[in-house]
Design a protein around this motif. Sequence first.
Motif, PDB file in Angstrom:
ATOM      1  N   UNK A 191      51.014 -10.895 110.926  1.00  0.00           N
ATOM      2  CA  UNK A 191      51.973 -11.741 111.645  1.00  0.00           C
ATOM      3  C   UNK A 191      53.361 -11.619 111.014  1.00  0.00           C
ATOM      4  N   UNK A 192      53.410 -11.560 109.677  1.00  0.00           N
ATOM      5  CA  UNK A 192      54.695 -11.479 108.977  1.00  0.00           C
ATOM      6  C   UNK A 192      55.491 -10.239 109.362  1.00  0.00           C
ATOM      7  N   UNK A 193      54.814  -9.177 109.751  1.00  0.00           N
ATOM      8  CA  UNK A 193      55.497  -7.938 110.146  1.00  0.00           C
ATOM      9  C   UNK A 193      56.391  -8.128 111.360  1.00  0.00           C
ATOM     10  N   UNK A 194      56.102  -9.141 112.167  1.00  0.00           N
ATOM     11  CA  UNK A 194      56.885  -9.388 113.383  1.00  0.00           C
ATOM     12  C   UNK A 194      57.917 -10.495 113.188  1.00  0.00           C
ATOM     13  N   UNK A 195      58.195 -10.870 111.944  1.00  0.00           N
ATOM     14  CA  UNK A 195      59.109 -11.982 111.652  1.00  0.00           C
ATOM     15  C   UNK A 195      60.262 -11.513 110.763  1.00  0.00           C
ATOM     16  N   UNK A 196      61.271 -12.372 110.544  1.00  0.00           N
ATOM     17  CA  UNK A 196      62.387 -12.013 109.646  1.00  0.00           C
ATOM     18  C   UNK A 196      61.967 -11.759 108.204  1.00  0.00           C
ATOM     19  N   UNK A 197      60.737 -12.126 107.840  1.00  0.00           N
ATOM     20  CA  UNK A 197      60.255 -11.901 106.475  1.00  0.00           C
ATOM     21  C   UNK A 197      60.254 -10.413 106.124  1.00  0.00           C
ATOM     22  N   UNK A 198      60.174  -9.555 107.127  1.00  0.00           N
ATOM     23  CA  UNK A 198      60.099  -8.121 106.852  1.00  0.00           C
ATOM     24  C   UNK A 198      61.411  -7.527 106.333  1.00  0.00           C
ATOM     25  N   UNK A 199      62.503  -8.270 106.358  1.00  0.00           N
ATOM     26  CA  UNK A 199      63.787  -7.756 105.877  1.00  0.00           C
ATOM     27  C   UNK A 199      63.709  -7.346 104.411  1.00  0.00           C
ATOM     28  N   UNK A 200      64.422  -6.278 104.064  1.00  0.00           N
ATOM     29  CA  UNK A 200      64.408  -5.819 102.679  1.00  0.00           C
ATOM     30  C   UNK A 200      65.306  -6.665 101.790  1.00  0.00           C
ATOM     31  N   UNK A 201      66.458  -7.126 102.316  1.00  0.00           N
ATOM     32  CA  UNK A 201      67.406  -7.863 101.482  1.00  0.00           C
ATOM     33  C   UNK A 201      67.906  -9.124 102.187  1.00  0.00           C
TER      34      UNK A 201
END
Length: 423
Positions: free
Chosen positions: A401-411
């Motif tokens: 689920x996290x892959x489809x959210x803003x959590x995936x941002x690197x910085x």
Amino acid sequence: MRADARPASRSLWRDRDFLIFWCAQTLSVAGDSFALIAVPLLILDVTGSVAQMGLLTGVSGAASVAAGVFAGVLADRFDRRRLLIACDVIRLVLYVAIPVAWMSGQHVWLLYAVLPMAAAVGMVFQVTYVAAVRGLAGEKLVTEANSMLYATAAAAGILGPTLAGVVSGHLGPTAAIAINAASFGLSALGVLLTRASRYTVEAVEPVEPAPGRRPWRELLAGAEFLLRHPVLRTLTILLSFFIFMTLGLTDIVIYRLKHDLGQPDSVVGVVLGVGAVGTMAGSALVARMRRMLGFGPLWIGAQIVSGLAILSLGLAGSVWGVAAIMALYLACVSLAGINSMSLRQQVTPAHLLGRVTSAFWTIHFSLGPVGAAALGWGAAHYGATTVFVVAGASCLLLALIALATPVRQRHPERTGDGLRSRP
């Protein structure tokens, strides 16, 4: 000068206050590992019930959640150094009460009275601790500071569970709990030896609420900041479900070793000590891995491996298999946990850090007590293997689920989302 405005070029290895704080907290964590082993063993020895283990964990977790509602306001409104010392002294007294009372007989009811209170005070300490680390290290070095603190705490945790198992096996679990009580005294002494100025935060808000401002807004200020920040908001939701499935895992591992594999207390301590090697490794690597991978890939990757490790615990049939998988699981928990905590410390204004930390942990742990009790009930009725499989699969789903959210941002710390927010 504000804590986060200190020059980033200085070395934490030459910072006297940080080094004293670091050493004291490492010794304190070593003591905590005694209680981690001793309390479940004490319940199991007296009642023989894994459900009682889960219930006590759940009650203590509920007390921690309740304290979290107010912990942030305390950390932002009172002297953080004095607050840390007070929390340590109170916990020392509470934990000493257990072995003292046990001298006159077994008093299970006392555990349900003392441990929830200790958990509540512990929540206040942890919230204040997170805010204090940012002040001691500064924003630029906070990830490195967290890495150092958690790596050495994990190193202490390697020896701690082993000794706790030995002490519990020869002298009884109450002796191990007494050692944990003494560790709070060492922690208080360490904080006392640091300079009070390192805990000072520049006042951005008035100490007293403005006329017409309702007191409950002070309590909600941290939650409002979390909700406005897209990455922190999503992390809070995901981690709340993660803690539901994992808060009681240590109890289930102990039950698996004692009930399913027939191991003595000393082996339980050794297994959790080996598992702590993983925590140490993850803590030591988190700063470097975040620089290499960025926030999102590291957090999601660690969660995926955590889920796979929990699934594997349901299949492990040997003591050393359980130990190795626990080391992998705890390494990933350490990577993800330090990574997310450092992000909150980086993007939250200093004067709000206590309340944001408190709000996060209150929301984060709100499902944990129910989950801990549910895992204990599930292990008692369906076996430890079923619990591990369900928990592991659920953690994998959260990572996807996290892959489809803003959590995936690197910085995400560079985007400025929520940085200027005010309660």
